[in-house]
Design an enzyme around this catalytic site. Sequence first.
Site, PDB file in Angstrom:
ATOM      1  CE  LYS A  44      43.347  37.347  26.284  1.00 55.63           C
ATOM      2  NZ  LYS A  44      43.886  36.427  25.259  1.00 55.63           N
ATOM      3  CB  THR A  67      47.201  30.505  41.998  1.00 55.59           C
ATOM      4  OG1 THR A  67      46.756  29.845  43.177  1.00 55.59           O
ATOM      5  CG2 THR A  67      47.225  29.510  40.851  1.00 55.59           C
TER       6      THR A  67
END
Length: 234
Positions: free
Chosen positions: A61, A68
């Site tokens: 998740k 990033t």
Amino acid sequence: MKLCIALDNPSKEQNLQLAKDLSHINDEIWLKVGFRSYIRDGNAFVEELKKLGFKVFLDLKLYDIPNTMATAAVEIANLGVDMFNIHASASRVAMYEVMNKLANLQTRPLVLAVTVLTSFDEANFEEIYEAPIAQKAEQFAKMSYENGLDGVVCSAFESLDIKEITSDNFITLTPGIRPFNESSSDQKRVADIEFAYKAKSDFIVIGRPIYQSPNPLETTQKILTQIKQLKGAE
Ligand code: C5P
């Protein structure tokens, strides 16, 4: 509809034993590696599951700034897993960046976005999002579809509506499944297998009802039989 078993056992040995016990039916089930197992056992564990012939869903998740997330997505793809997920609430920019980066690879895993965690009830959700669960789940799903993701993680209660506003080919993966009336534990929006099937769920995720059952293999077989019966009844 496929069964995906969450390997959330307290030890690597227990998870591996379960995987080995199920390896003769490795074409019928997927295994889910989440925070607990991945943080503790790392990629060596994922490799062992792949060696046993399983498809692996890495449930980390991702939620961070778009760059990033996109660079992490490439690292995840390089691990050789078959599916992973990000949080839809990280924004459409993050979704776009992730899919754009993965497009440079020859092959990539399936990418799902988490809409609303199945542990949310309306009151807890309202406090953060000031909106009903179903409305936000559909909005997140539409955004995921528009940005080229393969599907979403949602509850069985949202699956059908999400298919309607996206496409039948857009994957819905539904955790919070309690096949035989087991305790819902921390899950707030639980459904049974028949409900998930009728809601056109592509993957049901089941953890505790299998790995905490006295006979996980037998419970798995019972679930697979029920899925086959539902398919046969069509
Ligand atoms: O034990 P249980 O069947 O509730 O396990 C559900 C699994 O699915 C857990 O590993 C949990 O982290 C994961 N999950 C979830 N809800 C989501 C996404 C993942 O329960 N929205």
